[in-house]
Design a protein around this motif. Structure first.
Motif, PDB file in Angstrom:
ATOM      1  N   MET A 105       0.898  -1.101  -0.133  1.00  0.00           N
ATOM      2  CA  MET A 105       0.006  -0.016   0.705  1.00  0.00           C
ATOM      3  C   MET A 105       0.964   0.927  -0.084  1.00  0.00           C
ATOM      4  O   MET A 105       1.255   2.227   1.113  1.00  0.00           O
ATOM      5  N   THR A 106       1.252   1.322  -1.207  1.00  0.00           N
ATOM      6  CA  THR A 106       2.201   2.492  -1.235  1.00  0.00           C
ATOM      7  C   THR A 106       1.887   3.891  -1.843  1.00  0.00           C
ATOM      8  O   THR A 106       2.243   4.749  -1.746  1.00  0.00           O
ATOM      9  N   ASP A 107       0.398   4.232  -2.237  1.00  0.00           N
ATOM     10  CA  ASP A 107       0.017   4.729  -2.965  1.00  0.00           C
ATOM     11  C   ASP A 107      -0.584   5.869  -2.070  1.00  0.00           C
ATOM     12  O   ASP A 107      -0.617   5.864  -0.855  1.00  0.00           O
ATOM     13  N   ALA A 108      -0.715   6.954  -3.131  1.00  0.00           N
ATOM     14  CA  ALA A 108      -1.000   7.483  -2.172  1.00  0.00           C
ATOM     15  C   ALA A 108      -2.201   8.817  -2.847  1.00  0.00           C
ATOM     16  O   ALA A 108      -2.004   9.159  -4.002  1.00  0.00           O
ATOM     17  N   ALA A 109      -2.727   9.991  -2.235  1.00  0.00           N
ATOM     18  CA  ALA A 109      -3.323  11.092  -2.758  1.00  0.00           C
ATOM     19  C   ALA A 109      -3.204  12.354  -2.224  1.00  0.00           C
ATOM     20  O   ALA A 109      -3.205  12.743  -1.551  1.00  0.00           O
ATOM     21  N   PHE A 110      -3.442  13.367  -2.663  1.00  0.00           N
ATOM     22  CA  PHE A 110      -3.349  15.166  -2.508  1.00  0.00           C
ATOM     23  C   PHE A 110      -4.364  15.361  -2.525  1.00  0.00           C
ATOM     24  O   PHE A 110      -5.276  15.518  -3.794  1.00  0.00           O
ATOM     25  N   VAL A 111      -5.275  15.865  -1.629  1.00  0.00           N
ATOM     26  CA  VAL A 111      -5.841  16.771  -1.714  1.00  0.00           C
ATOM     27  C   VAL A 111      -5.819  18.181  -1.506  1.00  0.00           C
ATOM     28  O   VAL A 111      -5.377  18.464  -0.483  1.00  0.00           O
ATOM     29  N   PRO A 112      -5.822  19.503  -2.240  1.00  0.00           N
ATOM     30  CA  PRO A 112      -6.028  20.952  -1.610  1.00  0.00           C
ATOM     31  C   PRO A 112      -6.893  21.648  -1.012  1.00  0.00           C
ATOM     32  O   PRO A 112      -7.802  21.284  -0.597  1.00  0.00           O
ATOM     33  N   GLY A 113      -6.326  22.200   0.230  1.00  0.00           N
ATOM     34  CA  GLY A 113      -7.077  23.115   0.797  1.00  0.00           C
ATOM     35  C   GLY A 113      -8.473  23.416   0.407  1.00  0.00           C
ATOM     36  O   GLY A 113      -8.050  24.353  -1.079  1.00  0.00           O
ATOM     37  N   HIS A 114      -9.052  24.210   0.467  1.00  0.00           N
ATOM     38  CA  HIS A 114     -10.001  24.964   0.406  1.00  0.00           C
ATOM     39  C   HIS A 114     -10.622  25.766   0.653  1.00  0.00           C
ATOM     40  O   HIS A 114     -11.156  25.582   1.887  1.00  0.00           O
ATOM     41  N   VAL A 115     -10.963  27.306   0.557  1.00  0.00           N
ATOM     42  CA  VAL A 115     -10.971  28.168   1.504  1.00  0.00           C
ATOM     43  C   VAL A 115     -12.589  28.929   0.636  1.00  0.00           C
ATOM     44  O   VAL A 115     -12.399  29.283  -0.593  1.00  0.00           O
ATOM     45  N   ALA A 126     -18.279  30.108  -3.702  1.00  0.00           N
ATOM     46  CA  ALA A 126     -16.901  30.495  -4.973  1.00  0.00           C
ATOM     47  C   ALA A 126     -15.917  30.208  -3.873  1.00  0.00           C
ATOM     48  O   ALA A 126     -15.855  30.497  -2.776  1.00  0.00           O
ATOM     49  N   GLY A 127     -14.175  29.809  -3.960  1.00  0.00           N
ATOM     50  CA  GLY A 127     -13.322  29.906  -3.048  1.00  0.00           C
ATOM     51  C   GLY A 127     -12.052  29.914  -4.110  1.00  0.00           C
ATOM     52  O   GLY A 127     -12.016  30.579  -5.028  1.00  0.00           O
ATOM     53  N   VAL A 128     -11.266  29.320  -2.988  1.00  0.00           N
ATOM     54  CA  VAL A 128      -9.972  29.148  -3.597  1.00  0.00           C
ATOM     55  C   VAL A 128      -8.625  27.979  -3.292  1.00  0.00           C
ATOM     56  O   VAL A 128      -9.654  27.612  -2.240  1.00  0.00           O
ATOM     57  N   THR A 129      -8.422  27.294  -4.081  1.00  0.00           N
ATOM     58  CA  THR A 129      -8.090  25.789  -3.485  1.00  0.00           C
ATOM     59  C   THR A 129      -7.020  26.212  -3.431  1.00  0.00           C
ATOM     60  O   THR A 129      -5.797  27.388  -4.075  1.00  0.00           O
ATOM     61  N   LEU A 130      -6.052  25.616  -2.020  1.00  0.00           N
ATOM     62  CA  LEU A 130      -4.275  25.706  -1.576  1.00  0.00           C
ATOM     63  C   LEU A 130      -3.754  24.985  -2.031  1.00  0.00           C
ATOM     64  O   LEU A 130      -3.977  23.464  -2.143  1.00  0.00           O
ATOM     65  N   ALA A 131      -2.224  24.935  -3.135  1.00  0.00           N
ATOM     66  CA  ALA A 131      -1.378  23.944  -2.794  1.00  0.00           C
ATOM     67  C   ALA A 131      -0.537  23.342  -1.529  1.00  0.00           C
ATOM     68  O   ALA A 131       0.124  23.424  -1.786  1.00  0.00           O
ATOM     69  N   ASP A 132      -0.925  24.395  -0.332  1.00  0.00           N
ATOM     70  CA  ASP A 132      -0.749  23.574   0.912  1.00  0.00           C
ATOM     71  C   ASP A 132      -2.411  22.704   0.943  1.00  0.00           C
ATOM     72  O   ASP A 132      -3.579  23.067   0.901  1.00  0.00           O
ATOM     73  N   GLY A 133      -2.429  21.264   1.198  1.00  0.00           N
ATOM     74  CA  GLY A 133      -3.280  20.346   1.512  1.00  0.00           C
ATOM     75  C   GLY A 133      -3.347  19.467   2.161  1.00  0.00           C
ATOM     76  O   GLY A 133      -2.186  19.605   3.325  1.00  0.00           O
ATOM     77  N   VAL A 134      -3.881  18.034   2.379  1.00  0.00           N
ATOM     78  CA  VAL A 134      -3.444  17.495   3.060  1.00  0.00           C
ATOM     79  C   VAL A 134      -3.626  16.087   1.676  1.00  0.00           C
ATOM     80  O   VAL A 134      -4.121  15.712   1.154  1.00  0.00           O
ATOM     81  N   THR A 135      -2.356  15.458   2.928  1.00  0.00           N
ATOM     82  CA  THR A 135      -1.780  14.101   1.671  1.00  0.00           C
ATOM     83  C   THR A 135      -2.339  12.927   2.476  1.00  0.00           C
ATOM     84  O   THR A 135      -1.669  12.458   3.840  1.00  0.00           O
ATOM     85  N   VAL A 136      -2.947  11.542   1.638  1.00  0.00           N
ATOM     86  CA  VAL A 136      -3.397  10.610   2.158  1.00  0.00           C
ATOM     87  C   VAL A 136      -3.355   9.660   2.045  1.00  0.00           C
ATOM     88  O   VAL A 136      -2.631   9.113   0.591  1.00  0.00           O
ATOM     89  N   ARG A 137      -2.654   8.313   2.520  1.00  0.00           N
ATOM     90  CA  ARG A 137      -2.338   6.762   2.650  1.00  0.00           C
ATOM     91  C   ARG A 137      -3.528   6.208   3.012  1.00  0.00           C
ATOM     92  O   ARG A 137      -3.388   6.299   4.458  1.00  0.00           O
ATOM     93  N   LEU A 138      -2.925   4.782   2.848  1.00  0.00           N
ATOM     94  CA  LEU A 138      -3.447   4.029   3.209  1.00  0.00           C
ATOM     95  C   LEU A 138      -2.033   2.674   4.531  1.00  0.00           C
ATOM     96  O   LEU A 138      -1.772   3.113   2.825  1.00  0.00           O
TER      97      LEU A 138
END
Lengths: 271, 271
Positions: free
Chosen positions: B1-11, B31-43
């Motif tokens: 299980m080495t896959d990961a996903a990145f999801v941007p922060g959303h304001v 409306a809003g803004v998505t940020l290069a700062d976000g959440v990385t998720v692994r299992l």
């Protein structure tokens, strides 16, 4: 005028054509790949269009400039070949829309700019689905034809390298101008297959079957696709060009001198 | 299980709430803004959820794991604060969906995964529009509420840096659980304003007006927004957190010690 826009190359894996008198409703269903290799578009004072330093006329670009009341010279650069199934005309149209919107402060939204570029391509007869795919990025699936107000998109959630080799040109206008009934029947079947199992492997298999059923393969394309398959890879033909594309390193593994690039996750954007 | 996903922060800059018994139809306009700062998720093998090394319970994540029949431990990392208007719970839900789809080979499309994560957030009562915004990337505009089959999105075609400062938490559940009529009236007006002129400057002005009309501003937020404005910048409040966000270097220019990041053009994706 220092702003620029980047639009990815778009390879269609299969499609069905959906003409309509309203260019925002006309389009295609299908699926494909957007490439990190693409087209960069800038504007300068003057008129005309220059691609890689050569003077060129692209009707879709003229139509976009007209729609945005933008008097400017379009200066574009790309590593992609023209007329070979990479959606370069669509990229030029969409890139021109994105950058003209900024330079001339037209205050249009992404959907509005995509609609203008898509309509321009449809009216010029040079493409039916590249622009909406290029706007989305990734591995776009066109579920319903048309510009954003009418169309519907999905995507295959993957991230892979793509390789491609171009042998020559095919005319989109010739194919789309002829009888597209058989082609569209094959395209609809391919989309059903992909929607049931939205993976890249299914897209490639559906693309190969589509190319055979729509009778689009040249001998060189057939040979290259077979070579990749025999080397354990996954390749098909770009719609519409004498171009083979493959997942990962499929073409190099089969001994071809191929271009390699990443999928373009962001899609078209201003720089 | 080495896959990961990145999801941007959303304001979220402004919104109107649109509840519905069907969680795929429920959602928000805004409306809003998505940020290069976000959440990385692994299992990982196991169960439970860990964010930055701390054990956590997020109902939306449990719901996503259940929908995908995924028995796994979710391990996530982020620079963003929880409960402060960055859509971290939505990011965890969507990231879990993207990575579980890969690891467990569920062969779902992007729309299907967004629908599962959006529905999970709605049912958990922790968000109405973050997931669809995070999936799109850029500066997402939610024209119609709901998951992809029902909602409609647009975007502001720009590329800017964003700064933010967080003073504390606000509970989304408390605000969304109360009377949202006045708030939604203000949100609809803000969206009309933005649709007429889809620029970031209009979005920020509409956001400030929305925050005032919906009576969401704390004294610290009011002060920071005023400070940025006096320094010639453009700031507003993140919905919903005690967080100020600004275009470009607006907060630093006003003397604040702010985080700075790019807008996230690709939106959520597997790595």
């Amino acid at each position: 005028m220092t702003d620029a826009a980047f639009v990815p190359g778009h390879v269609t894996a299969f499609f069905s054509a959906h003409p309509d008198d309203d260019p925002t409703k006309a389009g295609s269903r299908g699926a494909g790949v957007t490439l990190a290799d693409g087209v960069t578009v800038r504007l300068e004072a003057g008129d005309g269009l220059e691609l890689n330093g050569e003077e060129l006329e692209i009707e879709a670009v003229d139509r976009v400039l007209g729609a945005l009341r933008a008097n400017a010279r379009v200066v574009a650069e790309t590593d992609l070949p023209l007329g070979s199934g990479f959606g370069v005309s669509g990229a030029l149209a969409l890139g021109t829309a994105l950058v003209a919107n900024r330079v001339f402060d037209r205050q249009l939204s992404e959907n509005e700019l995509v609609t203008i570029a898509h309509g321009a391509e449809v009216q010029a007869g040079t493409g039916l689905g590249d622009v909406v795919g290029q706007a989305r990025g990734g591995f776009p699936v066109r579920l319903e034809p048309g510009a954003p107000a009418h169309g519907a998109m999905d995507g295959i959630p993957d991230r892979r390298q793509i390789e491609y080799v171009t042998f020559g040109e095919l005319s989109t206008e010739d194919v789309l101008g002829g009888d597209t009934e058989e082609l569209s029947a094959a395209g609809k079947q391919a989309l059903s297959q992909l929607v049931a199992e939205p993976t890249l492997e299914t897209m490639m298999a559906a693309s190969r079957r589509f190319a055979r059923e729509a009778d689009l393969l040249t001998p060189r394309l057939e040979e290259a696709i077979r070579d990749v398959s025999e080397a354990g890879g996954d390749a098909s033909m770009a719609m519409l060009g004498e171009t083979v594309f493959a997942l990962d390193t499929g073409l190099s593994d089969a001994g071809y001198d191929a271009e390699r690039c990443e999928v373009c996750l962001p899609g078209a954007h201003v720089r």
